[in-house]
Design a protein around this motif. Structure first.
Motif, mmCIF file in Angstrom:
data_model
loop_
_atom_site.group_PDB
_atom_site.id
_atom_site.type_symbol
_atom_site.label_atom_id
_atom_site.label_comp_id
_atom_site.label_asym_id
_atom_site.label_seq_id
_atom_site.Cartn_x
_atom_site.Cartn_y
_atom_site.Cartn_z
ATOM 1 N N SER A 1 0.829 -1.212 0.000
ATOM 2 C CA SER A 1 0.000 0.000 0.000
ATOM 3 C C SER A 1 0.859 1.256 0.000
ATOM 4 C CB SER A 1 -0.926 -0.008 1.226
ATOM 5 O OG SER A 1 -1.810 -1.099 1.181
ATOM 6 N N ILE A 2 1.959 1.234 0.754
ATOM 7 C CA ILE A 2 2.848 2.400 0.796
ATOM 8 C C ILE A 2 3.449 2.657 -0.584
ATOM 9 C CG2 ILE A 2 5.051 3.236 1.701
ATOM 10 C CD1 ILE A 2 4.366 1.928 4.346
ATOM 11 N N ARG B 1 0.745 4.040 -2.910
ATOM 12 C CA ARG B 1 0.303 5.396 -2.574
ATOM 13 C C ARG B 1 1.392 6.441 -2.821
ATOM 14 N NH1 ARG B 1 -4.117 6.259 0.860
ATOM 15 N NH2 ARG B 1 -5.748 4.740 0.329
ATOM 16 N N THR B 2 2.645 6.085 -2.529
ATOM 17 C CA THR B 2 3.713 7.081 -2.617
ATOM 18 C C THR B 2 4.350 7.170 -4.003
ATOM 19 O OG1 THR B 2 5.318 5.429 -1.830
ATOM 20 C CG2 THR B 2 4.280 6.855 -0.180
ATOM 21 N N GLU C 1 3.239 10.186 -6.071
ATOM 22 C CA GLU C 1 3.712 11.446 -5.495
ATOM 23 C C GLU C 1 5.214 11.623 -5.720
ATOM 24 O OE1 GLU C 1 1.745 13.659 -4.461
ATOM 25 O OE2 GLU C 1 -0.084 12.459 -4.392
ATOM 26 N N LYS D 1 2.952 15.631 1.027
ATOM 27 C CA LYS D 1 2.008 14.696 0.429
ATOM 28 C C LYS D 1 2.548 13.269 0.459
ATOM 29 C CE LYS D 1 -0.201 18.019 -2.702
ATOM 30 N NZ LYS D 1 -0.480 18.353 -4.131
ATOM 31 N N ALA E 1 0.732 10.327 2.450
ATOM 32 C CA ALA E 1 0.309 9.171 1.650
ATOM 33 C C ALA E 1 0.897 7.885 2.206
ATOM 34 C CB ALA E 1 0.740 9.366 0.196
ATOM 35 N N LYS F 1 -0.993 7.145 5.649
ATOM 36 C CA LYS F 1 -2.365 6.686 5.452
ATOM 37 C C LYS F 1 -2.416 5.337 4.754
ATOM 38 C CE LYS F 1 -6.796 8.146 3.524
ATOM 39 N NZ LYS F 1 -7.517 9.207 2.769
ATOM 40 N N GLY F 2 -1.623 5.197 3.673
ATOM 41 C CA GLY F 2 -1.622 3.933 2.936
ATOM 42 C C GLY F 2 -1.102 2.784 3.763
ATOM 43 N N GLU G 1 -3.805 1.846 6.612
ATOM 44 C CA GLU G 1 -4.978 1.177 6.048
ATOM 45 C C GLU G 1 -4.618 -0.208 5.509
ATOM 46 O OE1 GLU G 1 -6.883 3.573 3.165
ATOM 47 O OE2 GLU G 1 -7.627 5.054 4.606
#
Length: 251
Positions: free
Chosen positions: A15-16, A19-20, A23, A44, A48, A51-52, A55
């Motif tokens: 997920s990281i 998400r990253t 960005e 950001k 990210a 949060k990523g 979750e």
């Protein structure tokens, strides 16, 4: 619990990265174009990742724990042969629904926005599972084939939903259909139309503080009288989209 925590860490890592990565690419692109680094983009990337990762860890841990319980027979013999991908999809869907329900309860999201998001997620998840299982049959590499098919299925599902959503909303605009309560049909006239037909509209009182204006000098000017013939203004209203899953009068 060890298996669940390990799966949660793996899910958090994936997920990281997902998400990253966008960005980081944007930050590199900005650096190449401008020759400097933007501080906001690093913020950001950090948010990210946070949060990523959180979750992904929660979803991966819960999904793995439920899968292990099913495989071991704790939840009954009928669930020993359950597909782990289905458990993961259902877990993510339920957690997203709980999160969106909280947003609705706190006023951060409307009921129609939540229903639209739920339908989109369910449709996209179904396409992801279907293409993931199909690609795994052709690409025999464990996990990799399913991940590729699942990614493609998510893209196809999202695109298909967007294409089908537009004619559905157009049908609701023309017929007044509420799509079984998923679309809000608002029949309130716009405020500017109400004012135009001569109806007083109530406004809340506002605090108007005094402003200082210096005195100025203006030369006298000659302004001739203008003749304007009387005319009749006509406003034509039509039904259209005024919000997410909401249809009302527009000019």
């Amino acid at each position: 619990m060890k298996q669940a925590l390990k799966a949660g860490l793996n899910a958090a890592t994936i997920s990281i990265v997902l998400r990253t990565a966008p960005e980081i690419i944007n930050a590199i692109k900005y650096l190449i174009e401008n020759g400097e680094v933007d501080e906001e983009q690093f913020k950001k990337i950090g948010f990210a990742a946070l949060k990523g990762g959180s979750e992904g860890f929660v979803r991966g841990t819960v999904s793995a724990a439920i899968t292990t319980a099913c495989k071991s027979g704790v939840l009954g013999a009928a669930l020993k042969s359950v597909d782990p991908t289905v458990i993961g999809a259902v877990t993510v869907l339920v957690m997203d629904t709980v999160k969106n329900s909280y947003k609705v309860a706190t006023g951060k999201m409307t009921r129609y926005e939540m229903s639209n998001e739920l339908m989109r997620t369910m449709f996209t998840t179904t396409c992801s599972l279907a293409l993931g299982a199909t690609s795994q049959a052709f690409i025999e590499v464990p996990v990799v084939g399913y991940m590729i098919g699942s990614f493609v299925g998510s893209l196809v599902g999202s695109f298909t939903y967007s294409v089908a959503y537009k004619p559905a909303i157009s049908f609701c605009v023309d017929t007044g259909f509420t799509l079984f309560g998923l679309v809000n049909q608002d029949y309130v006239l716009p405020e500017d139309v109400i004012r135009e037909i001569g109806i007083d509209v109530f406004d809340y009182e506002q605090l108007e503080y005094d402003k200082f204006k210096p005195e100025g000098f203006q030369f006298s000017t000659f302004t001739p009288d203008k003749f304007e013939p009387e005319k009749i203004d006509m406003t034509f209203l039509r039904r259209g989209v005024i919000g997410i899953n909401e249809i009302g009068f527009i000019e």
